[in-house]
Scaffold this motif. Structure first.
Motif, PDB file in Angstrom:
ATOM      1  N   GLN A 192      59.316  62.704 -14.831  1.00 23.47           N
ATOM      2  CA  GLN A 192      59.353  61.461 -14.061  1.00 23.47           C
ATOM      3  C   GLN A 192      59.028  61.734 -12.596  1.00 23.47           C
ATOM      4  N   ALA A 193      59.547  62.841 -12.057  1.00 21.89           N
ATOM      5  CA  ALA A 193      59.243  63.199 -10.669  1.00 21.89           C
ATOM      6  C   ALA A 193      57.763  63.469 -10.483  1.00 21.89           C
ATOM      7  N   VAL A 194      57.157  64.123 -11.461  1.00 16.28           N
ATOM      8  CA  VAL A 194      55.719  64.403 -11.396  1.00 16.28           C
ATOM      9  C   VAL A 194      54.916  63.115 -11.505  1.00 16.28           C
ATOM     10  N   ARG A 195      55.308  62.231 -12.415  1.00 13.76           N
ATOM     11  CA  ARG A 195      54.600  60.969 -12.613  1.00 13.76           C
ATOM     12  C   ARG A 195      54.545  60.171 -11.305  1.00 13.76           C
ATOM     13  N   GLU A 196      55.649  60.136 -10.583  1.00 15.12           N
ATOM     14  CA  GLU A 196      55.725  59.361  -9.341  1.00 15.12           C
ATOM     15  C   GLU A 196      54.848  59.942  -8.240  1.00 15.12           C
ATOM     16  N   LEU A 197      54.566  61.234  -8.306  1.00 13.28           N
ATOM     17  CA  LEU A 197      53.810  61.909  -7.255  1.00 13.28           C
ATOM     18  C   LEU A 197      52.314  61.957  -7.524  1.00 13.28           C
ATOM     19  N   ALA A 198      51.904  61.783  -8.766  1.00 14.26           N
ATOM     20  CA  ALA A 198      50.511  62.015  -9.168  1.00 14.26           C
ATOM     21  C   ALA A 198      49.587  60.929  -8.635  1.00 14.26           C
ATOM     22  N   THR A 199      48.961  61.193  -7.497  1.00 15.84           N
ATOM     23  CA  THR A 199      48.034  60.278  -6.843  1.00 15.84           C
ATOM     24  C   THR A 199      46.883  61.094  -6.262  1.00 15.84           C
ATOM     25  N   PRO A 200      45.764  60.435  -5.932  1.00 16.31           N
ATOM     26  CA  PRO A 200      44.647  61.176  -5.327  1.00 16.31           C
ATOM     27  C   PRO A 200      45.074  61.903  -4.066  1.00 16.31           C
ATOM     28  N   GLY A 201      44.601  63.140  -3.923  1.00 20.43           N
ATOM     29  CA  GLY A 201      44.914  63.946  -2.748  1.00 20.43           C
ATOM     30  C   GLY A 201      46.072  64.904  -2.925  1.00 20.43           C
ATOM     31  N   VAL A 202      46.848  64.722  -3.990  1.00 23.47           N
ATOM     32  CA  VAL A 202      47.966  65.624  -4.282  1.00 23.47           C
ATOM     33  C   VAL A 202      47.440  66.811  -5.076  1.00 23.47           C
ATOM     34  N   THR A 203      47.942  67.997  -4.795  1.00 20.98           N
ATOM     35  CA  THR A 203      47.502  69.164  -5.547  1.00 20.98           C
ATOM     36  C   THR A 203      48.353  69.344  -6.801  1.00 20.98           C
ATOM     37  N   THR A 204      47.788  70.056  -7.761  1.00 22.10           N
ATOM     38  CA  THR A 204      48.552  70.355  -8.976  1.00 22.10           C
ATOM     39  C   THR A 204      49.751  71.241  -8.646  1.00 22.10           C
ATOM     40  N   THR A 208      50.666  62.434 -20.282  1.00 16.99           N
ATOM     41  CA  THR A 208      49.324  62.364 -19.714  1.00 16.99           C
ATOM     42  C   THR A 208      49.251  61.163 -18.786  1.00 16.99           C
ATOM     43  N   ILE A 209      48.647  61.365 -17.617  1.00 19.45           N
ATOM     44  CA  ILE A 209      48.501  60.332 -16.595  1.00 19.45           C
ATOM     45  C   ILE A 209      47.019  60.172 -16.279  1.00 19.45           C
ATOM     46  N   VAL A 210      46.564  58.950 -16.107  1.00 18.46           N
ATOM     47  CA  VAL A 210      45.209  58.697 -15.625  1.00 18.46           C
ATOM     48  C   VAL A 210      45.313  58.129 -14.212  1.00 18.46           C
ATOM     49  N   ILE A 211      44.698  58.811 -13.254  1.00 14.45           N
ATOM     50  CA  ILE A 211      44.760  58.394 -11.861  1.00 14.45           C
ATOM     51  C   ILE A 211      43.845  57.178 -11.668  1.00 14.45           C
ATOM     52  N   ALA A 212      44.359  56.142 -11.054  1.00 17.74           N
ATOM     53  CA  ALA A 212      43.593  54.911 -10.872  1.00 17.74           C
ATOM     54  C   ALA A 212      42.321  55.153 -10.060  1.00 17.74           C
ATOM     55  N   ASP A 213      41.258  54.433 -10.423  1.00 13.04           N
ATOM     56  CA  ASP A 213      39.989  54.499  -9.692  1.00 13.04           C
ATOM     57  C   ASP A 213      39.261  53.171  -9.886  1.00 13.04           C
ATOM     58  N   PRO A 214      39.480  52.206  -8.984  1.00 10.37           N
ATOM     59  CA  PRO A 214      38.839  50.892  -9.129  1.00 10.37           C
ATOM     60  C   PRO A 214      37.316  50.950  -9.131  1.00 10.37           C
ATOM     61  N   SER A 215      36.741  52.023  -8.585  1.00 12.75           N
ATOM     62  CA  SER A 215      35.282  52.111  -8.514  1.00 12.75           C
ATOM     63  C   SER A 215      34.649  52.547  -9.837  1.00 12.75           C
ATOM     64  N   ARG A 216      35.470  53.057 -10.781  1.00  8.69           N
ATOM     65  CA  ARG A 216      34.934  53.530 -12.062  1.00  8.69           C
ATOM     66  C   ARG A 216      35.795  53.007 -13.212  1.00  8.69           C
ATOM     67  N   PRO A 217      35.784  51.689 -13.401  1.00  7.64           N
ATOM     68  CA  PRO A 217      36.676  51.100 -14.415  1.00  7.64           C
ATOM     69  C   PRO A 217      36.384  51.567 -15.830  1.00  7.64           C
ATOM     70  N   VAL A 256      42.973  69.735  -6.110  1.00  4.05           N
ATOM     71  CA  VAL A 256      43.355  68.427  -5.599  1.00  4.05           C
ATOM     72  C   VAL A 256      43.003  67.360  -6.632  1.00  4.05           C
ATOM     73  N   LEU A 257      43.961  66.511  -6.955  1.00  2.00           N
ATOM     74  CA  LEU A 257      43.705  65.418  -7.895  1.00  2.00           C
ATOM     75  C   LEU A 257      42.768  64.396  -7.260  1.00  2.00           C
ATOM     76  N   GLU A 258      41.851  63.885  -8.077  1.00  3.48           N
ATOM     77  CA  GLU A 258      40.906  62.879  -7.627  1.00  3.48           C
ATOM     78  C   GLU A 258      41.100  61.589  -8.405  1.00  3.48           C
ATOM     79  N   ALA A 259      40.698  60.474  -7.809  1.00  5.39           N
ATOM     80  CA  ALA A 259      40.759  59.191  -8.501  1.00  5.39           C
ATOM     81  C   ALA A 259      39.977  59.281  -9.805  1.00  5.39           C
ATOM     82  N   GLY A 260      40.561  58.764 -10.870  1.00  4.55           N
ATOM     83  CA  GLY A 260      39.918  58.779 -12.177  1.00  4.55           C
ATOM     84  C   GLY A 260      40.261  59.964 -13.047  1.00  4.55           C
TER      85      GLY A 260
END
Length: 277
Positions: A29-41, A113-122, A88-92
């Motif tokens: 749950q802690a990882v899920r909340e942090l997983a956004t673009p720009g965060v490192t693995t 498994t998490i998919v990082i949001a990316d509005p530019s590549r729906p 570094v995690l990227e959008a998408g």
């Protein structure tokens, strides 16, 4: 009194496995909340490590010889065993995180498994979310089979049937499978994610399994990267990994690594988990 032998745990041992399962769930749950673009693995790994320390447990991944991290973080074509670090995690991105905790000698093991949001590549995001959804639902199909079946082989058959019914032509990894769990993170028996001729051991009270389908969008062939850990698809197609540790007891089943015991995930299958008494 029923004597438990071999792969089967006593009621007291099952109760001892509840807390490491909940700690593992809190890590993810802690990882899920942090997983956004720009965060490192590596930052994801550090978040899980903080939870382990705060809960008075230790990472069972670090008990594996040669592995010094708290989690495995696998991105895109990496399916399992990815090493956290400077990436570094990227959008998408589609990101699978596998974590485990040992508490008072007992183990929990789970993956999301998490998919990082990316509005530019729906379209890319939608395809990756569908891969993750099918993988997760195949896991719940396997857990439901554990609740209603008589032998472990029925779990793999349920996983495979669900993936096939999805109709996307996804591949199921053959060389990496689920397992028993208890005093050690990896115990007998193996839990295949596909149908096999051998029905396997009986499903009965005392059985605890880590059910973990690893599904890929393309071919099933994989390779181990130069780091000697990361498993990636040969064709570069995306991978997804979901896992829960599940106990069978006298009253039914309980998903040890889900805070609700698996109630939400099992509801579509008509299965109601029961707390371990």
């Amino acid at each position: 009194m029923v004597l438990r032998r071999g792969i089967y745990k006593t009621p007291a041992q099952l109760r001892a496995m509840v807390e490491p399962g909940l700690i593992t769930a809190a890590m993810l749950q802690a990882v899920r909340e942090l997983a956004t673009p720009g965060v490192t693995t590596g930052e994801l790994d550090a978040a899980a490590a903080r939870v382990v320390r705060e809960r008075g447990a230790r990472s069972n991944f670090q008990l594996v010889r040669g592995y010094r991290h708290t989690t495995c973080v696998s991105v895109n074509e990496q399916v399992v065993h990815g090493i956290p670090g400077s990436r570094v995690l990227e959008a998408g991105d589609i990101v699978s995180i596998d974590a485990g905790a040992e508490y008072e000698g007992w183990n929990g093991d789970s993956a999301i498994t998490i998919v990082i949001a990316d509005p530019s590549r729906p379209e890319l995001v939608a395809a990756r979310e569908e891969l993750s959804r099918v993988t997760e639902q195949s896991m719940w199909a396997g857990i439901a089979a554990m609740a209603t079946g008589t032998h472990i082989g029925e779990i793999g058959a349920a996983v495979e049937d669900h993936v096939v019914r999805a109709g996307h032509g996804y591949g199921i990894l053959r060389d990496y499978v689920g397992h028993g769990i208890g005093r050690r993170m990896h115990e007998s028996p193996s839990v295949f994610n596909y149908r096999t001729p051998d029905p396997g051991p009986r499903i009965q009270p005392g059985l605890v399994l880590a059910i973990e389908p690893m599904i890929v969008a393309g071919g099933e062939d994989t390779l181990v990267e130069d780091d000697d850990w990361t498993v990636s698809t040969v064709d570069g197609s995306d991978g997804s990994h979901w896992e829960h540790s599940v106990a069978v007891h006298d009253g039914g089943i309980w998903v040890l690594t889900a805070p609700d015991g698996g109630a939400a995930g099992l509801a579509p299958f008509g299965v109601r988990p029961r707390e371990i008494g």
